[in-house]
Structures are given as structure tokens and as C-alpha cells.
Design a protein around this motif. Structure first.
Motif, mmCIF file in Angstrom:
data_model
loop_
_atom_site.group_PDB
_atom_site.id
_atom_site.type_symbol
_atom_site.label_atom_id
_atom_site.label_comp_id
_atom_site.label_asym_id
_atom_site.label_seq_id
_atom_site.Cartn_x
_atom_site.Cartn_y
_atom_site.Cartn_z
ATOM 1 N N LEU A 177 0.841 -1.191 0.000
ATOM 2 C CA LEU A 177 0.000 0.000 0.000
ATOM 3 C C LEU A 177 0.876 1.241 0.000
ATOM 4 C CD1 LEU A 177 -2.813 1.416 0.345
ATOM 5 C CD2 LEU A 177 -2.392 1.328 2.812
ATOM 6 N N ALA A 178 0.496 2.185 -0.835
ATOM 7 C CA ALA A 178 0.981 3.560 -0.703
ATOM 8 C C ALA A 178 -0.111 4.297 0.055
ATOM 9 C CB ALA A 178 1.214 4.186 -2.075
ATOM 10 N N GLU A 189 2.736 14.370 -5.015
ATOM 11 C CA GLU A 189 4.066 13.956 -5.468
ATOM 12 C C GLU A 189 4.658 12.870 -4.569
ATOM 13 O OE1 GLU A 189 8.518 15.879 -6.278
ATOM 14 O OE2 GLU A 189 6.841 17.166 -5.674
ATOM 15 N N SER A 190 4.472 13.040 -3.272
ATOM 16 C CA SER A 190 5.028 12.082 -2.316
ATOM 17 C C SER A 190 4.374 10.702 -2.466
ATOM 18 C CB SER A 190 4.810 12.612 -0.892
ATOM 19 O OG SER A 190 5.075 11.606 0.045
ATOM 20 N N ARG A 191 3.053 10.687 -2.499
ATOM 21 C CA ARG A 191 2.358 9.401 -2.631
ATOM 22 C C ARG A 191 2.654 8.754 -3.982
ATOM 23 N NH1 ARG A 191 -4.035 7.660 -2.665
ATOM 24 N NH2 ARG A 191 -3.636 5.517 -1.996
ATOM 25 N N LEU A 192 2.794 9.569 -5.020
ATOM 26 C CA LEU A 192 3.095 9.025 -6.341
ATOM 27 C C LEU A 192 4.433 8.289 -6.350
ATOM 28 C CD1 LEU A 192 2.298 8.694 -9.304
ATOM 29 C CD2 LEU A 192 3.404 10.900 -9.765
ATOM 30 N N ILE A 222 -5.531 9.126 9.967
ATOM 31 C CA ILE A 222 -4.362 9.904 10.385
ATOM 32 C C ILE A 222 -3.711 9.326 11.639
ATOM 33 C CG2 ILE A 222 -5.645 11.544 11.809
ATOM 34 C CD1 ILE A 222 -2.643 12.342 9.496
ATOM 35 N N ASN A 223 -4.447 8.506 12.389
ATOM 36 C CA ASN A 223 -3.879 7.874 13.584
ATOM 37 C C ASN A 223 -2.927 6.733 13.246
ATOM 38 O OD1 ASN A 223 -5.372 9.455 15.572
ATOM 39 N ND2 ASN A 223 -7.166 8.377 14.803
ATOM 40 N N CYS A 224 -2.961 6.248 12.003
ATOM 41 C CA CYS A 224 -2.039 5.195 11.564
ATOM 42 C C CYS A 224 -0.722 5.832 11.144
ATOM 43 C CB CYS A 224 -2.630 4.412 10.394
ATOM 44 S SG CYS A 224 -4.109 3.484 10.825
ATOM 45 N N ILE A 225 0.357 5.181 11.483
ATOM 46 C CA ILE A 225 1.666 5.800 11.305
ATOM 47 C C ILE A 225 2.009 6.009 9.833
ATOM 48 C CG2 ILE A 225 3.031 3.658 11.342
ATOM 49 C CD1 ILE A 225 3.913 7.027 13.048
ATOM 50 N N GLY A 226 1.643 5.056 8.965
ATOM 51 C CA GLY A 226 1.945 5.212 7.547
ATOM 52 C C GLY A 226 1.219 6.393 6.935
ATOM 53 N N ASP A 227 -0.050 6.569 7.309
ATOM 54 C CA ASP A 227 -0.836 7.703 6.818
ATOM 55 C C ASP A 227 -0.235 9.021 7.324
ATOM 56 O OD1 ASP A 227 -2.375 5.215 7.001
ATOM 57 O OD2 ASP A 227 -4.048 6.368 6.218
ATOM 58 N N LEU A 237 5.767 3.224 2.162
ATOM 59 C CA LEU A 237 5.285 1.948 1.627
ATOM 60 C C LEU A 237 4.927 1.029 2.786
ATOM 61 C CD1 LEU A 237 7.605 3.093 -0.424
ATOM 62 C CD2 LEU A 237 7.380 0.839 -1.473
ATOM 63 N N LEU A 238 3.715 0.497 2.742
ATOM 64 C CA LEU A 238 3.288 -0.520 3.692
ATOM 65 C C LEU A 238 3.503 -1.889 3.084
ATOM 66 C CD1 LEU A 238 1.656 -1.431 6.280
ATOM 67 C CD2 LEU A 238 -0.374 -1.305 4.832
#
Length: 384
Positions: A177-178, A189-192, A222-227, A237-238
Motif C-alpha cells: 500500500l501507498a 508527489e510524495s504518494r506518487l 491519520i492515527n495510523c503511522i503510515g498515513d 510503503l506498507l
């Protein structure tokens, strides 16, 4: 590059299985600590050491952490295997160390690892604590992120055996997952950058793991660290290590996580990233809850003299008993089970169900039973 051969060469043979606690990896980290790469960055709730391992002199900074959930150990094994590569003095190691600086936390939640629980010792899910930062482990991760200032983050997890690759009947052995950075799940840009890298990794891994790679749900939290890290502008990247056929110890899956890590960094190093991977990324089939560990079909059950034909499923609970993970199967669903798959399936063809209780399968009952065709099941499996 032969990734299978590379894994065989650098696999850390002293750790295996699902139960990986801090004392399993501490000697390995000490052995890799030849030039002060290893540091204790803090302590857990119960006072266990939380280690970082930093190596490399390259411009691109890579931040990796594993076992944020204590019972998710597959990626920890693969991360140690990867550190063996970096420490090997090989041509590949030199290439990666010249290109990157790696900062890893091999076990963020050592208390949860010892107890084999998702949460930490305060029963808090660290992956829901990225905003409030109520736990020492969450604070350490955030402090490491802010001081290291990474260019990419790798958030390493396990997922349950229930996930399949859409409706294909294939288990999701690896999922990626992105993470989203906002509620609208927009692509900046970052997520891409994360999307393009995942698309490139998938291209490589399909050769080794065809049709068993999924895409994790990208609902924003937003409480999840990757998000959170994606929201803060760092491509994240997850990795989710899942089930491979007959591999409940996740030693095969470990290999594919290792391959994904090696692929990630060789792709970045060689600038072999797809230029617009959105379509390729979205073509990775989404994870779907479609599996049980066991499905038994066409079972005859006698309800007070009325016979019906039905199906039922059982699922393993992973239970820590005397420092061993025991896979104990319990009945988890009764009904038609349409559109579900079993990692193990048995068609009773109308044989009558019996057990040592009421001769009726019940939810949360141990999956020990027999059929009137002289087939006996113990802990979900046929006993021969």
C-alpha cells in the motif's frame, strides 16, 4: 540477479517460525554491530531495549521499522536477512551502501513480541497512536523519523490468513500500500513516488509469486503511522506479509518479503522506477476477506431428528503456550459460505457430523470431530 539464490545465501538460519522475541534477535544485532551501527534508542513500557541499526553512506535515506505489532514477526526475519546482505561485503552490499543510508528499527514493540500480542504492554495499538503519541514506543518512532529525516519509509507488517487476492481463490501472500495522505485519497508527489515504486516491485515479484500479490485498502486514518508519514510528505510503503500455501510458520513468505526489500533498493539505486505507475498500481488486485483456514462442505447434521446438509469453517487461533505458538482450530462460521475459500477444503459428500459433545458444530468450539465415513478430524485436520 537471482533473488532465490540471494535469499538462500543470506537467510539467518538461527531464527524461524512465528515467535520472534527480543532475545531471538539481540545476539544477531550484536553480531552485526561491527562499527557502532547498533544503538539503543529507548526503552519499552516494560523496560526492554529498543534498537536501531544504521548503516550506509548514501544520499538517499531509508527508514524501516518492523514488529510494531508484537505478533507480526515475518518482516522482522526478512529485515535481519536483509541486514546480513548489507553486512556481507559483497558487490551488491557496496552498491546499496554507497547509494543509501539505512536506519532500521527491527523490533519496535518488544513487550508485545514477548507476549505475542498486537498491542504493547499497556494494551495500546501503536499503529493507532501516531497522533496522540501516548506510548514510549510511539514517541521513539516519531523522534527517530524526525531526527533521521528519511526520503522513504518502509512500514513492515503481517496480515492474517483471511486475506485473498480479490476473488481469485489465491491467498494474498504479500500486499502493498501507498497510504493515503488525506480523506479524499488524492495522489500528490510524495504518494506518487510510493505508488511508482510499488508498481515496480510488483513487476519483479510477479515472476516469483504470480497472482498472489494484493493491494491493501487505502482508507485514510491519520492515527495510523503510515498515513501520518505520508501526510508529512515522505513517500511511505506498507508491506503486509500474508499466507503462502501450507506455510503457517511464514518461512516462504519471509523469502518474498526479502525479495521485495532487495527489489525496492535495487530499483531505486538503478533508477528503474516506472514513470507513471498509477495504472499498474491500481491493477494490483485489492485484498479481500475471502479465506478461512478450513472449510468443510456438504456436512450432514442431525438437528433433533431433522437432517440438513450445510457447510462450516474453522480458523486457527495463534496461542502462546510455553514459549511456543500453537495453532488451535476453532469453528468460526456455519452456513453456505458462498464466495469463501479454505486454505484446506474437505467435501464430506453428505457424511454425518459427530463429536464428543452434542453432535452439532457450534461457534468457538474446538474443531475436533468425526464423520460417519470413518474420517476423524483433530484440530481441524484429517487424522490419518
Amino acid at each position: 540477479m537471482n533473488l532465490e539464490q540471494l535469499f538462500s545465501q543470506y537467510k539467518e538460519e538461527t531464527i524461524h517460525g512465528r515467535y520472534i522475541a527480543l532475545d531471538s534477535i539481540e545476539p544477531l544485532l550484536q553480531k552485526l554491530n561491527t562499527n557502532n551501527q547498533l544503538q539503543i534508542i529507548g526503552k519499552s513500557v516494560l523496560g526492554k531495549s529498543i534498537y536501531s541499526y544504521e548503516i550506509g553512506e548514501g544520499k538517499t535515506k531509508i527508514f524501516l521499522w518492523s514488529q510494531m505489532h508484537g505478533n507480526e514477526s515475518t518482516t522482522t526475519k526478512a529485515l535481519i536477512d536483509f541486514l546480513n546482505v548489507l553486512h556481507s561485503g559483497s558487490e551488491l552490499a557496496q552498491q546499496l551502501l554507497n547509494a543509501f543510508t539505512f536506519f532500521s528499527i527491527p523490533m519496535l514493540n518488544p513487550d508485545g513480541a514477548t507476549l505475542y500480542t498486537r498491542e504493547n504492554a499497556n494494551k495500546v495499538d501503536l499503529n493507532r497512536d501516531s497522533q496522540d503519541l501516548t506510548q514510549p514506543e510511539s514517541k521513539l518512532l516519531r523522534e527517530a523519523f524526525e531526527s533521521f529525516v528519511p526520503d522513504y519509509c518502509f512500514n513492515l507488517h503481517d496480515q492474517r490468513t483471511i486475506f485473498g487476492v480479490s476473488d481469485t481463490g489465491k491467498p494474498a501472500t504479500l500486499s502493498f500500500l501507498a497510504p493515503s495522505y488525506n480523506e479524499e485519497r488524492e495522489i500528490n508527489e510524495s504518494r506518487l513516488k510510493a505508488i511508482n515504486l510499488i508498481a515496480s516491485i510488483n513487476d519483479v515479484l510477479q515472476e516469483y509469486l504470480p497472482n498472489q500479490i494484493g493491494r491493501f485498502d487505502d482508507s485514510f486514518n491519520i492515527n495510523c503511522i503510515g498515513d501520518t508519514f505520508q501526510y508529512l510528505g515522505v513517500p511511505t510503503l506498507l508491506f503486509e506479509a500474508g499466507h503462502f500455501a501450507n506455510d503457517y510458520e511464514r518461512e516462504e513468505t519471509r523469502k518474498y518479503v526479502f525479495m521485495a526489500l532487495i527489489s525496492s533498493f535495487t530499483i531505486l539505486c538503478e533508477n528503474d522506477i516506472v514513470s507513471n505507475g498509477i495504472k499498474k498500481y491500481l491493477n494490483i488486485s485489492q485484498n479481500k476477506v475471502v479465506f478461512y483456514d478450513f472449510i468443510y462442505k456438504n456436512i450432514k447434521i442431525n438437528y433433533d431428528g431433522i437432517e440438513i446438509i450445510t457447510n462450516f469453517a474453522s480458523q486457527y487461533k495463534e496461542e502462546l503456550i510455553e514459549n511456543q505458538i500453537c495453532f488451535n482450530a476453532y469453528i468460526s462460521q456455519i452456513g453456505d459460505l458462498e464466495n469463501y475459500f479454505g486454505h484446506f477444503e474437505y467435501d464430506a459428500k453428505g457424511a454425518l457430523y459427530k463429536d464428543d459433545l452434542d453432535n452439532i458444530p457450534k461457534l468457538n468450539q474446538k474443531a475436533d470431530f468425526y464423520l460417519d465415513n470413518n474420517i476423524k478430524f483433530v484440530n481441524g485436520m484429517i487424522k490419518i
